[in-house]
Motif scaffolding. Structure first.
Motif, PDB file in Angstrom:
ATOM      1  N   SER A   1       0.807  -1.221   0.000  1.00 35.22           N
ATOM      2  CA  SER A   1       0.000   0.000   0.000  1.00 35.22           C
ATOM      3  C   SER A   1       0.839   1.269   0.000  1.00 35.22           C
ATOM      4  O   SER A   1       0.464   2.259  -0.600  1.00 35.22           O
ATOM      5  CB  SER A   1      -0.959   0.001   1.189  1.00 35.22           C
ATOM      6  OG  SER A   1      -0.262   0.284   2.383  1.00 35.22           O
ATOM      7  N   GLY A   2       1.947   1.245   0.721  1.00 38.95           N
ATOM      8  CA  GLY A   2       2.742   2.453   0.848  1.00 38.95           C
ATOM      9  C   GLY A   2       2.183   3.424   1.875  1.00 38.95           C
ATOM     10  O   GLY A   2       2.608   4.571   1.960  1.00 38.95           O
ATOM     11  N   TYR A   3       1.236   2.964   2.667  1.00 43.13           N
ATOM     12  CA  TYR A   3       0.634   3.813   3.692  1.00 43.13           C
ATOM     13  C   TYR A   3       1.650   4.197   4.759  1.00 43.13           C
ATOM     14  O   TYR A   3       1.668   5.327   5.243  1.00 43.13           O
ATOM     15  CB  TYR A   3      -0.559   3.084   4.320  1.00 43.13           C
ATOM     16  CG  TYR A   3      -1.252   3.849   5.413  1.00 43.13           C
ATOM     17  CD1 TYR A   3      -2.175   4.851   5.114  1.00 43.13           C
ATOM     18  CD2 TYR A   3      -0.994   3.578   6.752  1.00 43.13           C
ATOM     19  CE1 TYR A   3      -2.816   5.558   6.113  1.00 43.13           C
ATOM     20  CE2 TYR A   3      -1.634   4.275   7.768  1.00 43.13           C
ATOM     21  CZ  TYR A   3      -2.536   5.264   7.446  1.00 43.13           C
ATOM     22  OH  TYR A   3      -3.168   5.965   8.434  1.00 43.13           O
ATOM     23  N   ALA A   4       2.500   3.241   5.140  1.00 41.18           N
ATOM     24  CA  ALA A   4       3.514   3.464   6.175  1.00 41.18           C
ATOM     25  C   ALA A   4       4.640   2.455   5.973  1.00 41.18           C
ATOM     26  O   ALA A   4       4.590   1.621   5.070  1.00 41.18           O
ATOM     27  CB  ALA A   4       2.893   3.307   7.569  1.00 41.18           C
ATOM     28  N   GLU A   5       5.640   2.518   6.831  1.00 40.20           N
ATOM     29  CA  GLU A   5       6.728   1.543   6.778  1.00 40.20           C
ATOM     30  C   GLU A   5       6.158   0.148   7.011  1.00 40.20           C
ATOM     31  O   GLU A   5       5.120  -0.019   7.641  1.00 40.20           O
ATOM     32  CB  GLU A   5       7.776   1.864   7.846  1.00 40.20           C
ATOM     33  CG  GLU A   5       8.517   3.153   7.597  1.00 40.20           C
ATOM     34  CD  GLU A   5       9.545   3.433   8.673  1.00 40.20           C
ATOM     35  OE1 GLU A   5      10.074   2.471   9.271  1.00 40.20           O
ATOM     36  OE2 GLU A   5       9.817   4.608   8.911  1.00 40.20           O
ATOM     37  N   ALA A   6       6.885  -0.849   6.515  1.00 41.85           N
ATOM     38  CA  ALA A   6       6.396  -2.233   6.533  1.00 41.85           C
ATOM     39  C   ALA A   6       5.865  -2.672   7.901  1.00 41.85           C
ATOM     40  O   ALA A   6       4.822  -3.294   7.984  1.00 41.85           O
ATOM     41  CB  ALA A   6       7.491  -3.186   6.063  1.00 41.85           C
ATOM     42  N   SER A   7       6.530  -2.362   8.958  1.00 42.79           N
ATOM     43  CA  SER A   7       6.099  -2.833  10.273  1.00 42.79           C
ATOM     44  C   SER A   7       4.947  -2.023  10.869  1.00 42.79           C
ATOM     45  O   SER A   7       4.388  -2.412  11.890  1.00 42.79           O
ATOM     46  CB  SER A   7       7.288  -2.820  11.237  1.00 42.79           C
ATOM     47  OG  SER A   7       7.760  -1.490  11.386  1.00 42.79           O
TER      48      SER A   7
ATOM     49  N   LEU B   1      -5.388   1.461  -2.002  1.00 42.56           N
ATOM     50  CA  LEU B   1      -5.997   0.168  -2.315  1.00 42.56           C
ATOM     51  C   LEU B   1      -6.946   0.314  -3.480  1.00 42.56           C
ATOM     52  O   LEU B   1      -7.783   1.216  -3.514  1.00 42.56           O
ATOM     53  CB  LEU B   1      -6.753  -0.354  -1.081  1.00 42.56           C
ATOM     54  CG  LEU B   1      -7.533  -1.659  -1.195  1.00 42.56           C
ATOM     55  CD1 LEU B   1      -6.604  -2.812  -1.557  1.00 42.56           C
ATOM     56  CD2 LEU B   1      -8.259  -1.943   0.105  1.00 42.56           C
ATOM     57  N   GLU B   2      -6.813  -0.603  -4.444  1.00 42.86           N
ATOM     58  CA  GLU B   2      -7.705  -0.657  -5.611  1.00 42.86           C
ATOM     59  C   GLU B   2      -8.344  -2.044  -5.660  1.00 42.86           C
ATOM     60  O   GLU B   2      -7.646  -3.053  -5.508  1.00 42.86           O
ATOM     61  CB  GLU B   2      -6.898  -0.410  -6.885  1.00 42.86           C
ATOM     62  CG  GLU B   2      -7.697  -0.546  -8.158  1.00 42.86           C
ATOM     63  CD  GLU B   2      -6.820  -0.352  -9.376  1.00 42.86           C
ATOM     64  OE1 GLU B   2      -7.137   0.551 -10.168  1.00 42.86           O
ATOM     65  OE2 GLU B   2      -5.843  -1.107  -9.543  1.00 42.86           O
ATOM     66  N   VAL B   3      -9.654  -2.091  -5.819  1.00 42.08           N
ATOM     67  CA  VAL B   3     -10.390  -3.356  -5.899  1.00 42.08           C
ATOM     68  C   VAL B   3     -11.225  -3.343  -7.161  1.00 42.08           C
ATOM     69  O   VAL B   3     -11.964  -2.384  -7.414  1.00 42.08           O
ATOM     70  CB  VAL B   3     -11.309  -3.556  -4.661  1.00 42.08           C
ATOM     71  CG1 VAL B   3     -12.062  -4.884  -4.760  1.00 42.08           C
ATOM     72  CG2 VAL B   3     -10.509  -3.473  -3.374  1.00 42.08           C
ATOM     73  N   MET B   4     -11.089  -4.413  -7.954  1.00 42.26           N
ATOM     74  CA  MET B   4     -11.837  -4.519  -9.202  1.00 42.26           C
ATOM     75  C   MET B   4     -12.439  -5.912  -9.336  1.00 42.26           C
ATOM     76  O   MET B   4     -11.890  -6.881  -8.824  1.00 42.26           O
ATOM     77  CB  MET B   4     -10.920  -4.281 -10.399  1.00 42.26           C
ATOM     78  CG  MET B   4     -10.287  -2.920 -10.451  1.00 42.26           C
ATOM     79  SD  MET B   4      -9.263  -2.667 -11.901  1.00 42.26           S
ATOM     80  CE  MET B   4      -8.057  -3.946 -11.725  1.00 42.26           C
TER      81      MET B   4
END
Length: 107
Positions: free
Chosen positions: A22-28, A102-105
């Protein structure tokens, strides 16, 4: 961004593919990735381990990808369809909360 595709064949959900970070935050600390991963794992475990559907599951850690394909027929078809529909609705709600991550198709 996490990309999720649900495969629809004649009105039947036949599987999904989920890929990316996602790139929302760091992995942890990435709550979006954690939520998506938890929902996808729950669905895969329910379909294969609880319902015994023997869906083909492929995981690629390098590509951050998991895909699941149902067999042509499942003994627990109604339950499996409910699980996939629930997963799709859950991920759509997350998408609505975090649209840039997030993308949902349905394809």
């Amino acid at each position: 961004m996490v990309h999720v595709e649900f495969f629809n064949q004649g009105g039947r959900l036949s599987g999904f593919c989920c890929q990316g970070h996602s790139g929302y935050a760091e992995a942890s600390a990435d709550i979006v990735c954690a939520a998506v991963t938890t929902a996808v794992r729950m669905a895969e475990c329910t379909i294969n381990d609880v319902c015994g559907s023997r869906a083909k599951t492929r995981v690629s850690e390098e590509e951050a990808r998991i895909s699941l394909r149902l067999p042509a027929q499942c003994d627990e078809e109604e339950t499996v369809q409910a699980v996939l529909t629930g997963l799709m609705l859950t991920l759509c709600q997350l998408r609505d909360e975090y649209p840039e991550y997030l993308e949902v198709m349905e394809v």
